[in-house]
Write a protein that holds these residues in place. Structure first.
Motif, PDB file in Angstrom:
ATOM      1  N   SER A  15      11.249  57.760  30.107  1.00 43.43           N
ATOM      2  CA  SER A  15      10.505  58.056  31.335  1.00 43.43           C
ATOM      3  C   SER A  15      10.765  59.457  31.861  1.00 43.43           C
ATOM      4  N   ASP A  16      11.836  60.115  31.393  1.00 43.70           N
ATOM      5  CA  ASP A  16      12.155  61.457  31.873  1.00 43.70           C
ATOM      6  C   ASP A  16      11.927  62.542  30.826  1.00 43.70           C
ATOM      7  N   LEU A  17      11.414  62.164  29.649  1.00 47.48           N
ATOM      8  CA  LEU A  17      11.212  63.149  28.591  1.00 47.48           C
ATOM      9  C   LEU A  17      10.213  64.237  28.980  1.00 47.48           C
ATOM     10  N   ALA A  18       9.217  63.863  29.760  1.00 46.57           N
ATOM     11  CA  ALA A  18       8.184  64.836  30.113  1.00 46.57           C
ATOM     12  C   ALA A  18       8.689  65.924  31.045  1.00 46.57           C
ATOM     13  N   SER A  19       9.764  65.641  31.775  1.00 41.16           N
ATOM     14  CA  SER A  19      10.218  66.580  32.803  1.00 41.16           C
ATOM     15  C   SER A  19      11.601  67.179  32.567  1.00 41.16           C
ATOM     16  N   TYR A  20      12.341  66.683  31.556  1.00 47.21           N
ATOM     17  CA  TYR A  20      13.752  67.066  31.466  1.00 47.21           C
ATOM     18  C   TYR A  20      13.962  68.554  31.189  1.00 47.21           C
ATOM     19  N   LYS A  21      13.050  69.178  30.455  1.00 44.36           N
ATOM     20  CA  LYS A  21      13.221  70.607  30.170  1.00 44.36           C
ATOM     21  C   LYS A  21      13.029  71.445  31.433  1.00 44.36           C
ATOM     22  N   ASN A  22      12.110  71.028  32.277  1.00 38.76           N
ATOM     23  CA  ASN A  22      11.941  71.719  33.553  1.00 38.76           C
ATOM     24  C   ASN A  22      13.119  71.451  34.485  1.00 38.76           C
ATOM     25  N   ASP A  23      13.618  70.217  34.458  1.00 38.40           N
ATOM     26  CA  ASP A  23      14.737  69.845  35.335  1.00 38.40           C
ATOM     27  C   ASP A  23      16.014  70.591  34.964  1.00 38.40           C
ATOM     28  N   LEU A  24      16.266  70.726  33.657  1.00 37.93           N
ATOM     29  CA  LEU A  24      17.550  71.262  33.197  1.00 37.93           C
ATOM     30  C   LEU A  24      17.501  72.729  32.780  1.00 37.93           C
ATOM     31  N   GLY A  25      16.334  73.241  32.501  1.00 39.31           N
ATOM     32  CA  GLY A  25      16.238  74.643  32.095  1.00 39.31           C
ATOM     33  C   GLY A  25      16.977  74.902  30.798  1.00 39.31           C
ATOM     34  N   ASP A  26      17.846  75.918  30.787  1.00 37.68           N
ATOM     35  CA  ASP A  26      18.547  76.265  29.553  1.00 37.68           C
ATOM     36  C   ASP A  26      19.675  75.294  29.219  1.00 37.68           C
ATOM     37  N   ARG A  27      19.833  74.251  30.019  1.00 38.37           N
ATOM     38  CA  ARG A  27      20.801  73.195  29.705  1.00 38.37           C
ATOM     39  C   ARG A  27      20.132  72.002  29.012  1.00 38.37           C
ATOM     40  N   ALA A  28      18.849  72.120  28.699  1.00 27.76           N
ATOM     41  CA  ALA A  28      18.129  71.082  27.967  1.00 27.76           C
ATOM     42  C   ALA A  28      18.301  71.290  26.462  1.00 27.76           C
ATOM     43  N   VAL A  29      18.425  70.221  25.713  1.00 23.35           N
ATOM     44  CA  VAL A  29      18.635  70.275  24.268  1.00 23.35           C
ATOM     45  C   VAL A  29      17.484  69.561  23.566  1.00 23.35           C
ATOM     46  N   ASP A  30      16.936  70.194  22.537  1.00 27.71           N
ATOM     47  CA  ASP A  30      15.861  69.609  21.733  1.00 27.71           C
ATOM     48  C   ASP A  30      16.028  70.129  20.314  1.00 27.71           C
ATOM     49  N   GLN A  31      16.568  69.288  19.413  1.00 34.43           N
ATOM     50  CA  GLN A  31      16.861  69.735  18.051  1.00 34.43           C
ATOM     51  C   GLN A  31      16.802  68.562  17.079  1.00 34.43           C
ATOM     52  N   PRO A  32      16.680  68.835  15.782  1.00 33.15           N
ATOM     53  CA  PRO A  32      16.629  67.753  14.788  1.00 33.15           C
ATOM     54  C   PRO A  32      17.925  66.948  14.763  1.00 33.15           C
ATOM     55  N   GLN A  33      17.789  65.713  14.310  1.00 34.28           N
ATOM     56  CA  GLN A  33      18.955  64.824  14.190  1.00 34.28           C
ATOM     57  C   GLN A  33      18.796  63.975  12.947  1.00 34.28           C
TER      58      GLN A  33
END
Length: 542
Positions: free
Chosen positions: A276-294
């Motif tokens: 439910s928070d995937l759409a907004s987490y990058k805006n919420d966290l800025g450069d503290r957001a992580v998005d990478q392969p796993q």
């Protein structure tokens, strides 16, 4: 394998596969930005361990990540480049991939001050393999000669120790396998192969409540269903000395609550952002957001031990249900692009990954899906359930999968939530599921064998479906006997092709690490296993 030089090349070859997926945050390099408090502790989103904290008794992340920090084995994987690196081992030598000589480094101690010796490893492995001790990862030792004597298929053990393990002296022991396993050194990085101190054997159950390890952190407390606290071990001899004072593994019943705490800086490091928070987490966290392969995959598995799923025709039903799932739409909408639709049983980045081994069965085709379900005799009662843990952020996608199945085939499908991960896993491990179950898998080592043999081999500890195929087992055994890792990976692709015929589980999508951290910490990086590099996290000075 032919000679030591080739042995080194084999290890390096597999390391390349891990290095391809080992990286930091896509939006931040995790670099330090201010003075750090080396004694400061940080909190991490976690869940109640399924079992006692014993190295061979954790397969899930709730206990597994705690144990990875309490213990250190012969080798592990360098999170900065993915290479296999020695820890307690000074060297591991072999000329034939079947017989190994291990030399330990001197100076390592357990958290009670007692030395880590060759006997510490051999005794631990023998105890963990013994069927009497009911360790969930006991089959990890099945390559070693004499395993069948301490862990027979039926009846009591006929020996207390495996014949393939011999202590030479305090810093040397030998390992003899039943046959060549080209990637055995890789498997030694798994926590089941950790050493144990002598005090463990006086009361293993009591020890499991307050373990004494040899890793970068020592045990402080376990407040059940709330938190596990670890403190940095100041005499740790490993390459990854902690840059912080400790970790609080903080339990959350709902992932949304964990995310809310992260945004308000009441939680420091997040496992995964809830849907439910995937759409907004990058805006919420800025450069503290992580998005990478796993190196991980989400599956749903069938309870093949139930009569409703037995019989050759039921493979058609299972294939049909898979074809009824619109993976592309679900990953783009419900999961906000945070997952990649799966068409194999192996995550990209693992050596031996081959695109589209699932073939037609993982392609959305409502008409063909309904046809196959009908041809296979349908689903008893025309209804299926999907068991999942409600504390993991799975409700949204389970509902979406069920809706897709219902619309395509007319089969009624509903989610079957359990309150927490432990409750769900207990039902799965005790073979009490009547329908389907969520069975996500994070790599233990970056080779397709780990996604295949360790999950679908007959009797494998992680074989939640109860799948048993003589053909799959035969192909897996042939792959294990190969003398190079590359050949092993190639042969395992043939074993994977058998899964497409039998469909014991439905591959849904490959994970990505979608996470983040608070303003209280810095230098937060994640490895290809989806774990933060715990020892490198720095707590900012206040």
């Amino acid at each position: 394998m032919r000679g030591a030089s080739q042995a080194k090349w084999v290890v390096a070859a597999v390391a390349v596969a891990l290095a391809a997926t080992a990286c930091g945050s896509s939006s931040s390099d995790g670099a330090s930005s201010g003075p750090a408090n080396a004694q400061g502790t940080f909190s991490y989103q976690s869940s109640e361990p399924q079992n006692l904290l014993q190295p061979a008794n954790a397969m899930e992340v709730g206990g597994g990540r705690v144990i990875k920090n309490l213990f250190k084995g012969l080798v592990d994987y360098d999170p900065s480049n993915g290479k296999l690196r020695n820890q307690v081992a000074d060297k591991i030598e072999t000329t034939d991939a079947q017989n190994y000589t291990v030399t330990l480094k001197s100076g390592w101690t357990f958290h009670d001050g007692t030395p880590v010796t060759a006997q510490s490893f051999v005794d631990a492995w023998n105890w963990s393999a013994n069927t009497k001790n009911n360790q969930i990862n006991s089959d990890w030792f099945s390559d070693i000669q004499g395993y069948d004597a301490v862990h027979p298929d039926k009846g009591d053990p006929t020996a207390e120790t495996m014949s393939g393990l011999k202590v030479v002296d305090d810093t040397h022991f030998t390992i003899a396998l039943t046959g060549p396993v080209s990637y055995f050194e890789y498997k030694l990085g798994y926590t089941a192969f950790s050493p144990l101190p002598k005090v463990f054997y006086t009361d293993p159950a009591k020890y499991g409540q307050s373990p004494i390890g040899n890793g970068p952190y020592k045990f402080v407390s376990w407040e059940h269903n709330k938190a596990i606290t670890l403190a940095a071990y100041d005499k740790y001899e490993g390459a990854d000395k902690p840059k912080n004072g400790g970790i609080v593994f903080k339990n959350y019943a709902q992932p949304e609550a964990a995310y809310k705490d992260l945004v308000s800086d009441n939680l420091d490091v997040l496992d995964q952002v809830d849907p439910s928070d995937l759409a907004s987490y990058k805006n919420d966290l800025g450069d503290r957001a992580v998005d990478q392969p796993q190196g991980a995959i989400q599956n749903i598995s069938f309870s093949l031990y139930q009569d409703s799923w037995k019989g050759q025709d039921k493979a058609k039903v299972r294939q049909g249900l898979s074809m009824a799932i619109d993976r592309d739409t679900i990953t783009k909408t419900v999961l906000n692009g945070s997952r990649q639709p799966a068409n194999t049983w192996v995550a990209p980045g693992a050596m031996g990954y081959k695109d589209n081994t699932c073939g037609e069965a993982c392609t959305y085709d409502p008409a063909k899906a309904k046809q196959l379900v009908t041809e296979g005799g349908g689903v008893p009662g025309n209804k299926i359930t999907v068991l999942y843990n409600a504390d993991g952020g799975h409700k949204e996608w389970v509902d979406a999968v069920c809706n897709s199945i219902r619309q395509a085939t007319g089969v009624e499908c509903v989610g079957d939530p359990k309150p927490d991960f432990k409750s769900a896993r207990d039902l799965v491990k005790n073979k009490k599921v009547d329908g389907l179950m969520r069975t996500g898998w994070v790599q233990d080592y970056p080779l397709n064998a780990n996604f295949l043999r360790d999950v679908y081999g007959t009797g494998a500890a992680a074989n939640d479906a109860g799948y048993s195929s003589p053909e799959f087992d035969k192909l897996a055994a042939e792959a294990d006997k190969a003398t190079t890792v590359e050949k092993t990976a190639e042969l395992y692709q043939q074993a994977e092709a058998q899964l497409a015929k039998d469909m014991p589980s439905i591959p849904l999508w490959y994970y990505k690490t979608t996470a983040g951290y608070s303003k209280n910490v810095q230098n937060v990086k994640y490895d290809s296993f989806g774990d933060p590099v715990f020892t490198q996290v720095e707590v900012k000075q206040k």
